[in-house]
Design an enzyme around this catalytic site. Structure first.
Site, PDB file in Angstrom:
ATOM      1  N   ARG A 104       0.854  -1.190   0.000  1.00  0.00           N
ATOM      2  CA  ARG A 104       0.000   0.000   0.000  1.00  0.00           C
ATOM      3  C   ARG A 104       0.880   1.226   0.000  1.00  0.00           C
ATOM      4  O   ARG A 104       1.730   1.370   0.865  1.00  0.00           O
ATOM      5  CB  ARG A 104      -0.854   0.008   1.272  1.00  0.00           C
ATOM      6  CG  ARG A 104      -2.201  -0.577   1.049  1.00  0.00           C
ATOM      7  CD  ARG A 104      -3.117  -0.292   2.175  1.00  0.00           C
ATOM      8  NE  ARG A 104      -2.457  -0.219   3.476  1.00  0.00           N
ATOM      9  CZ  ARG A 104      -3.025   0.278   4.546  1.00  0.00           C
ATOM     10  NH1 ARG A 104      -4.232   0.756   4.486  1.00  0.00           N
ATOM     11  NH2 ARG A 104      -2.398   0.298   5.685  1.00  0.00           N
ATOM     12  N   THR A 108      -1.165   7.487  -0.791  1.00  0.00           N
ATOM     13  CA  THR A 108      -2.452   7.391  -1.508  1.00  0.00           C
ATOM     14  C   THR A 108      -3.329   6.278  -0.925  1.00  0.00           C
ATOM     15  O   THR A 108      -4.526   6.222  -1.199  1.00  0.00           O
ATOM     16  CB  THR A 108      -2.224   7.061  -2.992  1.00  0.00           C
ATOM     17  OG1 THR A 108      -1.602   5.776  -3.062  1.00  0.00           O
ATOM     18  CG2 THR A 108      -1.330   8.091  -3.660  1.00  0.00           C
ATOM     19  N   ASP A 200       0.782  -3.202  12.408  1.00  0.00           N
ATOM     20  CA  ASP A 200       1.230  -3.562  11.061  1.00  0.00           C
ATOM     21  C   ASP A 200       1.566  -5.055  11.031  1.00  0.00           C
ATOM     22  O   ASP A 200       2.545  -5.503  11.642  1.00  0.00           O
ATOM     23  CB  ASP A 200       2.467  -2.722  10.689  1.00  0.00           C
ATOM     24  CG  ASP A 200       2.843  -2.911   9.227  1.00  0.00           C
ATOM     25  OD1 ASP A 200       2.838  -1.920   8.487  1.00  0.00           O
ATOM     26  OD2 ASP A 200       3.126  -4.067   8.831  1.00  0.00           O
ATOM     27  N   ASP A 203       5.105  -6.105   9.695  1.00  0.00           N
ATOM     28  CA  ASP A 203       6.187  -5.784  10.635  1.00  0.00           C
ATOM     29  C   ASP A 203       6.172  -6.731  11.836  1.00  0.00           C
ATOM     30  O   ASP A 203       7.227  -7.137  12.328  1.00  0.00           O
ATOM     31  CB  ASP A 203       6.047  -4.333  11.123  1.00  0.00           C
ATOM     32  CG  ASP A 203       6.540  -3.341  10.079  1.00  0.00           C
ATOM     33  OD1 ASP A 203       7.288  -3.748   9.164  1.00  0.00           O
ATOM     34  OD2 ASP A 203       6.168  -2.159  10.174  1.00  0.00           O
TER      35      ASP A 203
HETATM   36  C1  PRP Z   1      -0.973  -4.719   4.586  1.00  0.00           C
HETATM   37  C2  PRP Z   1      -1.755  -6.013   4.652  1.00  0.00           C
HETATM   38  C3  PRP Z   1      -2.585  -5.955   3.402  1.00  0.00           C
HETATM   39  C4  PRP Z   1      -2.866  -4.493   3.259  1.00  0.00           C
HETATM   40  C5  PRP Z   1      -4.267  -4.235   3.719  1.00  0.00           C
HETATM   41  O1  PRP Z   1       0.089  -4.851   3.740  1.00  0.00           O
HETATM   42  O2  PRP Z   1      -0.959  -7.152   4.744  1.00  0.00           O
HETATM   43  O3  PRP Z   1      -1.935  -6.475   2.268  1.00  0.00           O
HETATM   44  O4  PRP Z   1      -1.944  -3.798   4.116  1.00  0.00           O
HETATM   45  O5  PRP Z   1      -4.607  -2.926   3.493  1.00  0.00           O
HETATM   46  P1  PRP Z   1      -5.751  -2.512   2.473  1.00  0.00           P
HETATM   47  O6  PRP Z   1      -6.912  -3.417   2.744  1.00  0.00           O
HETATM   48  O7  PRP Z   1      -6.034  -1.086   2.845  1.00  0.00           O
HETATM   49  O8  PRP Z   1      -5.225  -2.657   1.077  1.00  0.00           O
HETATM   50  P2  PRP Z   1       1.146  -3.653   3.475  1.00  0.00           P
HETATM   51  O9  PRP Z   1       0.684  -2.849   2.303  1.00  0.00           O
HETATM   52  O10 PRP Z   1       1.389  -2.924   4.750  1.00  0.00           O
HETATM   53  O11 PRP Z   1       2.406  -4.437   2.970  1.00  0.00           O
HETATM   54  P3  PRP Z   1       3.296  -5.587   3.690  1.00  0.00           P
HETATM   55  O12 PRP Z   1       2.475  -6.857   3.735  1.00  0.00           O
HETATM   56  O13 PRP Z   1       4.464  -5.711   2.775  1.00  0.00           O
HETATM   57  O14 PRP Z   1       3.671  -5.102   5.063  1.00  0.00           O
HETATM   58  N1  URA Z   2      -2.212  -3.274   7.191  1.00  0.00           N
HETATM   59  C1  URA Z   2      -1.776  -3.678   8.395  1.00  0.00           C
HETATM   60  O1  URA Z   2      -0.760  -4.378   8.500  1.00  0.00           O
HETATM   61  N2  URA Z   2      -2.468  -3.301   9.483  1.00  0.00           N
HETATM   62  C2  URA Z   2      -3.572  -2.547   9.390  1.00  0.00           C
HETATM   63  O2  URA Z   2      -4.177  -2.235  10.425  1.00  0.00           O
HETATM   64  C3  URA Z   2      -3.997  -2.131   8.133  1.00  0.00           C
HETATM   65  C4  URA Z   2      -3.311  -2.526   7.031  1.00  0.00           C
END
Ligand code: PRP
Ligand code: URA
Length: 209
Positions: A104, A108, A200, A203
């Site tokens: 994400r 944006t 997160d 993380d």
């Molecule tokens: C997180 C999560 C989803 C997304 C959800 O990933 O694992 O993929 O956010 O958010 P959304 O429903 O608003 O799209 P992130 O983009 O933080 O990436 P990561 O898994 O690499 O940490």
């Molecule tokens: N992605 C995450 O990892 N946590 C949230 O709460 C939302 C999106």
């Protein structure tokens, strides 16, 4: 219309409470994601059709059941979705696995696709897209758009925590995709995190913060 399953099983709810706790460390967090995923997978695979098979037990012949020629594929959304992979493969070890890389954009909040590798025969498979967090729903919607280009037999979404906004967005974009999560939380905050959520997910799974 999409079916939305929100787990109320005590084992899932108990494990989820430990998962949410800010004091839970990476090792335990990973193990809990795996355990909750296994319990959710049990529900998400409940409607797989069965066929009859004759099995010889030590006591004689038995009319038994096996899953009907069913081929599954799990598609984690990178990177946090891979945290759920061991759990589903523990239950369905013969499944194939695809990967979709999305992140994400923190300004944006829109998903950006950077990787997509799916099983060659995905059109013969029932696909489960997996990602712990369904926040705005953008990542899941985008990943499912991509998977649909390859015309799988069906698609389901499995996650750990959803926001109401994410459920609505996913149901609207993909009314044919059933959703399985272990909790529906209160809301998104101003930067798109689920509240109360667990922070997160990526993380916390990978220890990157
Ligand atoms: C997180 C999560 C989803 C997304 C959800 O990933 O694992 O993929 O956010 O958010 P959304 O429903 O608003 O799209 P992130 O983009 O933080 O990436 P990561 O898994 O690499 O940490
Ligand atoms: N992605 C995450 O990892 N946590 C949230 O709460 C939302 C999106």
């Amino acid at each position: 219309m999409a079916k939305v399953f929100i787990a109320d099983h005590p084992l899932i709810q108990h494990k989820l409470s430990i998962l949410r706790d800010v004091k839970t460390g990476t090792k335990e967090f990973r193990a809990l994601i795996q355990e909750i995923t296994m319990l959710l997978c049990y529900e998400a695979t409940r409607d797989l059709p069965l066929e009859d098979k004759t099995v010889e037990t030590p006591m004689g012949m038995c009319n038994a059941k096996v899953i009907s020629g069913k081929k599954l594929a799990f598609v984690p959304i990178l990177r946090a979705g891979t945290g759920m992979l061991d759990g589903v493969l523990e239950l369905v070890p013969s499944a194939k696995v695809g990967h979709i890389g999305l992140y994400r954009d923190h300004e944006t909040l829109k998903p950006v696709t950077y990787y997509c590798k799916l099983p060659a025969d995905i059109n013969e498979r029932e696909v489960f897209v997996i990602d712990p967090m369904l926040a705005t729903g953008g990542s899941a919607i985008d990943a499912i758009d991509k998977v649909k280009e390859f015309k799988p037999k069906s698609i389901k979404f499995m996650g750990i925590i959803a926001a109401p906004e994410g459920i609505e967005a996913l149901k609207t974009a993909h009314p044919d995709v059933d959703i399985f999560v272990s909790a529906l939380d209160e809301k998104l905050n101003e930067v798109g995190y689920i509240v109360p959520g667990l922070g997160d997910a990526g993380d916390r799974i990978f220890g990157t913060k």
